[in-house]
Design a protein around this motif. Structure first.
Motif, PDB file in Angstrom:
ATOM      1  N   ARG A 134       0.989  -1.168   0.572  1.00 53.48           N
ATOM      2  CA  ARG A 134      -0.177  -0.021  -0.186  1.00 53.48           C
ATOM      3  C   ARG A 134       1.106   1.241   0.049  1.00 53.48           C
ATOM      4  O   ARG A 134       1.861   1.148   1.018  1.00 53.48           O
ATOM      5  CB  ARG A 134      -0.830   0.400   0.920  1.00 53.48           C
ATOM      6  CG  ARG A 134      -2.030  -1.077   0.823  1.00 53.48           C
ATOM      7  CD  ARG A 134      -2.908  -0.964   2.263  1.00 53.48           C
ATOM      8  NE  ARG A 134      -2.810  -0.670   3.741  1.00 53.48           N
ATOM      9  CZ  ARG A 134      -3.581  -0.720   4.251  1.00 53.48           C
ATOM     10  NH1 ARG A 134      -4.089   0.666   4.473  1.00 53.48           N
ATOM     11  NH2 ARG A 134      -2.752  -0.708   5.389  1.00 53.48           N
ATOM     12  N   GLU A 135       0.238   1.821  -0.615  1.00 50.71           N
ATOM     13  CA  GLU A 135       1.134   3.650  -0.924  1.00 50.71           C
ATOM     14  C   GLU A 135       0.337   4.697   0.254  1.00 50.71           C
ATOM     15  O   GLU A 135      -1.108   4.709  -0.012  1.00 50.71           O
ATOM     16  CB  GLU A 135       1.746   3.908  -2.187  1.00 50.71           C
ATOM     17  CG  GLU A 135       2.300   2.682  -3.116  1.00 50.71           C
ATOM     18  CD  GLU A 135       2.495   3.528  -4.603  1.00 50.71           C
ATOM     19  OE1 GLU A 135       2.322   4.405  -3.967  1.00 50.71           O
ATOM     20  OE2 GLU A 135       3.667   2.462  -4.709  1.00 50.71           O
ATOM     21  N   LEU A 136       1.485   5.366   0.187  1.00 50.31           N
ATOM     22  CA  LEU A 136       0.345   6.768   0.928  1.00 50.31           C
ATOM     23  C   LEU A 136       0.365   7.745  -0.247  1.00 50.31           C
ATOM     24  O   LEU A 136       1.826   8.289  -0.803  1.00 50.31           O
ATOM     25  CB  LEU A 136       0.784   6.964   2.296  1.00 50.31           C
ATOM     26  CG  LEU A 136       0.573   6.292   3.466  1.00 50.31           C
ATOM     27  CD1 LEU A 136       1.552   6.387   4.858  1.00 50.31           C
ATOM     28  CD2 LEU A 136      -0.820   6.121   3.630  1.00 50.31           C
ATOM     29  N   GLN A 137      -0.603   8.832  -0.141  1.00 51.44           N
ATOM     30  CA  GLN A 137      -0.251   9.988  -0.994  1.00 51.44           C
ATOM     31  C   GLN A 137      -0.660  11.185  -0.406  1.00 51.44           C
ATOM     32  O   GLN A 137      -0.421  11.241   0.820  1.00 51.44           O
ATOM     33  CB  GLN A 137      -1.156   9.852  -2.051  1.00 51.44           C
ATOM     34  CG  GLN A 137      -1.656   8.336  -2.863  1.00 51.44           C
ATOM     35  CD  GLN A 137      -0.904   8.296  -3.673  1.00 51.44           C
ATOM     36  OE1 GLN A 137      -0.089   9.663  -4.468  1.00 51.44           O
ATOM     37  NE2 GLN A 137      -0.143   7.382  -4.850  1.00 51.44           N
ATOM     38  N   PRO A 138       0.761  12.580  -1.339  1.00 50.10           N
ATOM     39  CA  PRO A 138       1.372  12.426  -2.431  1.00 50.10           C
ATOM     40  C   PRO A 138       2.422  11.603  -1.759  1.00 50.10           C
ATOM     41  O   PRO A 138       2.627  11.311  -1.046  1.00 50.10           O
ATOM     42  CB  PRO A 138       0.976  13.750  -2.905  1.00 50.10           C
ATOM     43  CG  PRO A 138       1.731  14.460  -1.613  1.00 50.10           C
ATOM     44  CD  PRO A 138       0.436  13.992  -0.396  1.00 50.10           C
ATOM     45  N   GLY A 139       3.086  11.357  -2.851  1.00 52.28           N
ATOM     46  CA  GLY A 139       4.661  11.179  -3.017  1.00 52.28           C
ATOM     47  C   GLY A 139       5.157  12.832  -2.980  1.00 52.28           C
ATOM     48  O   GLY A 139       4.917  13.585  -3.150  1.00 52.28           O
TER      49      GLY A 139
END
Length: 527
Positions: A264-269
């Motif tokens: 899973r990724e958190l936004q923004p990068g």
């Protein structure tokens, strides 16, 4: 003529020229100082803005350039530098800097979701996490301001306890900390309530006002109320990880994103260096490599055929109109220049309508139903046709100028020696033309190698290649294929990857141009 008359040589200057090292005239010095004053003022403004935006390197470069400009134009004895300085600055500004910045971008992940710095990304993630959290305490709100323009909150909770909320957090207020004017708040320490005019002017700042707390953040709900929202994600600065409060899942930095162990990724990068990953994608990713190689072959063929066809037609017309027996040569030349005078994007759009299968004028005149822009090979033919139409006037102009520079005595001598017309053209006229036209032909090849307008506006690079895993068309050249990959691939904008392909294109064009310039010396040996 009397003895008092004086003979004056009109060719002799009445004022001797200023020698090198002599001080300039007052008028020249005044004009120079005014020019430098304007340039220095603009540079000072630019430096201040660059420092305010955190662009220290750009500010230092501006200071260095302006300092060198002042030295060159104020110190006597630097005449050569005065002529070299403007061209050098423009070369660095419009050539070296764009190339260097493109190379720099090609080693980053700059694009959609990765536009900001890591610090800004952390703030955004935490702010979004607080907004998405559960609402807890509610407060009565009075927005305050101090003499420096700093906003704050005067908050009263449901139990009647008063707080002052600033960027440093909440602090409980005592009885002596607040003064009242009747029932209205007059002052809270160094702060006072906003007037109606101030509240109207600062609407965006008020709505964005936040006060951090131990459990989350207090945010403006309306102009008279505020609410506290609990955090769903917290940041551990020592380990540089994001932690999900409810589950304890940790998100670690990976390639400009905070990513969990389960992907899973958190936004923004944020912007970060990726080394040669973008270049590796070009050659290692089979979905990109196959269309890229096919597109490169067509790009080379398109650029070469465009130059050859435009040169052939332009040279033929130039030779025909160079014959004095042709009547109305000036009128014909003027008419033939029209395609060159019209902006290319307008001509491409007109040709798009002319070649339309259903209502295009070409099919109506021919009485056929030809898919000029839908069939792969006919689409390539159509692109070459349109590009030849746009390019032949330029070739005709430079060929006409080159022909007029060839001494007629050379051709007459060849005919006297018994050479035929084709032999004179092949052995005398054409080699002499190529000596002067070769650099322009190489430039035309480089231009067509990146001729985005004709490809995109005529048919958007279509028709699409069936079965391709990436958005690619049969008439796409490298620059339009780059556009598709970077901006039409469904993943948003990918400037880093587009920059990497641009660098590859630059290297290819530079190599081909260098080899071509070297080969042009062969024409000189034919004479």
């Amino acid at each position: 003529m009397s003895t008092t008359d004086t003979l004056v040589d009109v060719d002799t200057p009445t004022t001797p020229p200023r020698r090198a090292g002599e001080p300039p005239s007052l008028t020249g010095l005044f004009v120079r100082l005014c020019f430098l004053a304007v340039v220095d003022a603009l540079a000072l403004f630019a430096v201040i803005r660059l420092f305010d935006d955190g662009q220290a390197i750009g500010a230092v470069l501006v200071i260095v350039v302006i300092g060198a400009l002042n030295v060159v134009y104020l110190v006597p004895g630097m005449v050569p530098a005065k002529y070299l300085m403007p061209g050098t600055v423009l070369l660095l500004l419009f050539v070296a800097y764009p190339v260097g910045y493109t190379v720099f971008l090609s080693g980053t992940n700059f694009g959609t979701g990765n536009f900001i710095s890591q610090e800004q990304a952390i703030d955004r993630i935490l702010a979004n996490a607080a907004v998405s959290g559960e609402e807890s305490n509610r407060y009565q709100l009075e927005v305050l301001i101090d003499d420096a323009g700093q906003l704050a909150m005067y908050l009263v909770d449901e139990a009647g306890t008063a707080f002052l909320g600033t960027a440093d957090g909440l602090s409980e207020l005592g009885d002596g900390d607040v003064t009242f004017d009747g029932e209205d708040v007059a002052t809270v320490g160094a702060f006072r309530p906003l007037t109606l005019v101030e509240a109207s002017d600062l609407q965006e700042e008020i709505l964005a006002l936040e006060v951090p707390t131990d459990e989350g953040v207090v945010q403006v709900a309306s102009f008279t109320t505020a609410s506290e929202r609990t955090k769903s994600i917290v940041y551990d600065a020592e380990r540089d990880v994001m932690i999900e409060v409810e589950t304890g899942t940790e998100f670690s930095p990976d390639g400009g994103r905070y990513v969990s162990a389960d992907g899973r990724e958190l936004q923004p990068g944020w912007r970060s260096g990726v080394g040669f990953d973008n270049y590796q994608r070009i050659f290692d990713n089979s979905a990109i490599r196959g269309p890229f190689l096919r597109t490169f072959v067509w790009t080379f063929a398109f650029a070469l055929l465009s130059v050859v066809l435009a040169l052939s037609l332009g040279l033929f017309l130039a030779l025909a109109l160079n014959d004095e027996r042709v009547r109305g040569r000036r009128v014909l030349r003027s008419l033939l220049i029209i395609p060159y005078a019209i902006p290319s994007f307008m001509s491409a759009l007109v040709w798009q309508g002319l070649l339309n299968r259903d209502f295009g004028a070409v099919n109506e005149v021919l009485g056929t139903d030809i898919a000029w822009l839908s069939d792969p090979w006919l689409a390539r033919f159509s692109v070459l046709l349109v590009n030849t139409w746009l390019g032949f006037p330029y070739m005709m102009l430079i060929a006409t100028g080159a022909l007029q520079g060839i001494p007629s005595s050379l051709q007459e001598a060849a005919r006297v020696d018994g050479a035929t017309g084709p032999q004179v053209f092949r052995r005398i006229t054409f080699p002499l033309l190529m000596i002067s036209m070769s650099p322009l032909l190489i430039a035309a090849f480089a231009f067509n190698f990146n001729n985005f307008n004709v490809i995109y506006l005529l048919n958007r690079g279509g028709p699409p290649v069936a079965g391709s895993e990436t958005p690619a068309g049969h008439t796409d050249i490298l620059i339009s294929y780059t556009w598709r990959l970077a901006f039409e691939g469904g993943r948003g904008q990918d400037f880093g990857f587009a920059a990497a392909i641009s660098v590859v294109i630059f290297v290819l064009v530079a190599t081909i141009s260098a080899v071509s310039f070297k080969r042009t010396k062969a024409f000189e040996e034919l004479i």
